[in-house]
Write an enzyme that holds these catalytic residues in place. Structure first.
Site, PDB file in Angstrom:
ATOM      1  N   LYS A  33       0.859  -1.190   0.000  1.00  0.00           N
ATOM      2  CA  LYS A  33       0.000   0.000   0.000  1.00  0.00           C
ATOM      3  C   LYS A  33       0.887   1.230   0.000  1.00  0.00           C
ATOM      4  CE  LYS A  33      -4.514   0.697   0.332  1.00  0.00           C
ATOM      5  NZ  LYS A  33      -5.503  -0.338  -0.039  1.00  0.00           N
TER       6      LYS A  33
HETATM    7  N1  GLU Z   1      -7.241  -0.083  -3.282  1.00  0.00           N
HETATM    8  C1  GLU Z   1      -7.999  -1.254  -3.565  1.00  0.00           C
HETATM    9  C2  GLU Z   1      -8.037  -2.192  -2.375  1.00  0.00           C
HETATM   10  O1  GLU Z   1      -7.834  -1.786  -1.263  1.00  0.00           O
HETATM   11  C3  GLU Z   1      -7.554  -1.939  -4.839  1.00  0.00           C
HETATM   12  C4  GLU Z   1      -6.140  -2.428  -4.833  1.00  0.00           C
HETATM   13  C5  GLU Z   1      -5.678  -2.923  -6.200  1.00  0.00           C
HETATM   14  O2  GLU Z   1      -6.478  -3.022  -7.108  1.00  0.00           O
HETATM   15  O3  GLU Z   1      -4.486  -3.206  -6.283  1.00  0.00           O
HETATM   16  O4  GLU Z   1      -8.365  -3.342  -2.501  1.00  0.00           O
END
Ligand code: GLU
Length: 419
Positions: free
Chosen positions: A106
């Site tokens: 993240k």
């Molecule tokens: N931000 C989204 C999540 O928390 C998508 C992450 C992604 O597609 O890599 O799942």
């Protein structure tokens, strides 16, 4: 003392519980407590007025045991490293629950993007990309949209990364615009996944559509799409909310009208009125008279103080970490069924994976093929978690962690420790 709002501490508690239920030895899951890599950067941005301002940014890679790291980037004023660490770990578990060949990561920038001009936002994004460039890439770590980031921002990341390599590399990010290698179905994928598992849990609990009143917190990419799709499926949506407050009508809201209003007012529900609609607070929405509550905003929304007053029988976590550990315990005791984030909102990363596969194979697929695959993955994963719920008398949250941790422990054991 455990800080009840520290999401990383919360993650560790559930991890420990799930590992114990699985009978794992400490060595089998110890690595999941430590993110592989944490990068903190200072991002200089030339503001429109000539000032130079610095913003703090992070990229945390929690695990690459099952494949390249994967996870969004959020822009938020209150973000901190513990939040990003927890969100990265949840991505590891989420990808394992739905069986994607990915680890978890993240990223975040501590900024309120609404206070920046478009030019400032673009310069911030491009400089942040440059700062994290050594650790991202289609085979290493693939960012995506998250809170307050979108396809346009992903496009700037893709362009910056590509310019510095000298050729177009669409597979470096997902959630891009279709024109530069984005996938059909990605924009709606998280909300679509939430609506699919909502249907599955209602079927499992034998609750008919006619008897289901739903409240959705948040009108962003997840909440807005979830409310729309469930409305189209014939469910009664009694409450919705955004930053301006919440809007409630026990007889059911006109979601298409609300969405049209939201779009016409610059993505805000401020001032929305209609016959039978009562404006209530965000807290009142979370405790309103409904059967299913779907929090799709930020973490730590359903707290221990609120949990007793929650009337919903089912909570489907569209957001990441919306329920605190304390609230989780109270709600479990009350018999509320909670579909956890790492299962419920996995639709986004499932279609991110499909986007990445199309990018690295230089293919494009039809939207119905993508939506069908998403549906299959969500239903299969729901079923696998449900089997563990039944076998181990566990909550859906602990069961989803158990499914993820067992896969991660196996992968770690097979790979061994280098050197
Ligand atoms: N931000 C989204 C999540 O928390 C998508 C992450 C992604 O597609 O890599 O799942």
């Amino acid at each position: 003392m455990v800080d009840k709002y520290n999401p990383y501490e919360n993650m560790l508690q559930v991890l420990e519980l799930a590992a114990q239920k699985l009978g794992l030895k400490r060595n089998d899951y110890e690595s999941l407590k430590y993110p592989e890599r944490e990068l903190k950067v200072a991002i200089p941005v030339k503001m429109d007025n000539g000032d130079l301002r610095f913003f703090e940014g992070y990229r945390v890679q929690h695990s690459s045991d099952r494949g390249p790291c994967k996870g969004g980037i959020r822009y938020h004023e209150e973000v901190d490293i513990d939040e990003v660490k927890a969100l990265a770990a949840w991505m590891t578990f989420k990808c394992a629950v739905v069986n994607l060949p990915y680890g978890g990561a993240k990223g975040a920038v501590k900024v309120d993007p609404t206070k920046l001009s478009k030019g400032e936002l673009e310069r911030l994004t491009r400089r942040f990309t440059t700062s994290i460039l050594p650790i991202i890439g289609p085979e290493k770590d693939i960012p995506a949209p998250d809170v307050n980031t979108n396809a346009e921002i992903m496009g700037w990341i893709m362009d910056t990364y590509s310019m510095l390599h000298g050729y177009a590399i669409p597979g470096v990010v997902t959630g891009k615009s279709i024109e530069i290698g984005g996938s059909l179905g990605r924009a709606e994928a998280t909300g679509r996944g939430v609506s699919i598992v909502t249907g599955e849990i209602l079927k499992h609990l034998n609750i008919s559509k006619e008897n289901t009143r739903i409240a959705v917190q948040g009108m962003g990419n997840v909440g807005g799409v979830t409310a729309k799709l469930l409305y189209e499926l014939g469910y009664r949506i009694v409450g919705v909310s955004d930053i301006s407050g919440a809007y409630y009508n026990p007889a059911g809201l006109d979601i298409p009208a609300i969405q049209a209003y939201h779009a016409a007012s610059g993505n805000s529900l401020e001032g929305y009125t209609a016959v039978g609609v009562k404006k209530i607070s965000n807290e009142e929405l979370l405790t309103c008279d409904c059967d299913v509550l779907i929090p799709c905003a930020l973490q730590n929304q359903i707290t221990g103080e609120l949990a007793d007053s929650v009337k919903a029988k089912i909570i489907v976590e569209g957001a990441n970490g919306p329920t605190t550990v304390e609230a989780d315990e109270i709600l479990n005791e009350k018999g509320v069924t909670i579909l956890p984030d790492i299962l419920a909102n996995a639709g986004g990363v499932v279609v991110s994976y499909l986007e990445w596969v199309q990018n690295i194979q230089e293919l494009t697929w039809e939207e119905d093929q993508i939506n069908e695959t998403l549906k299959k993955v969500m239903i299969r994963s729901f079923g696998q978690v449900l089997d563990i719920v039944k076998e181990h008398h566990a909550s859906f949250r602990v069961a989803a962690y158990m499914l993820a941790i067992s896969k991660l422990a196996k992968a770690r054991n097979i790979r061994g420790v280098f050197p």
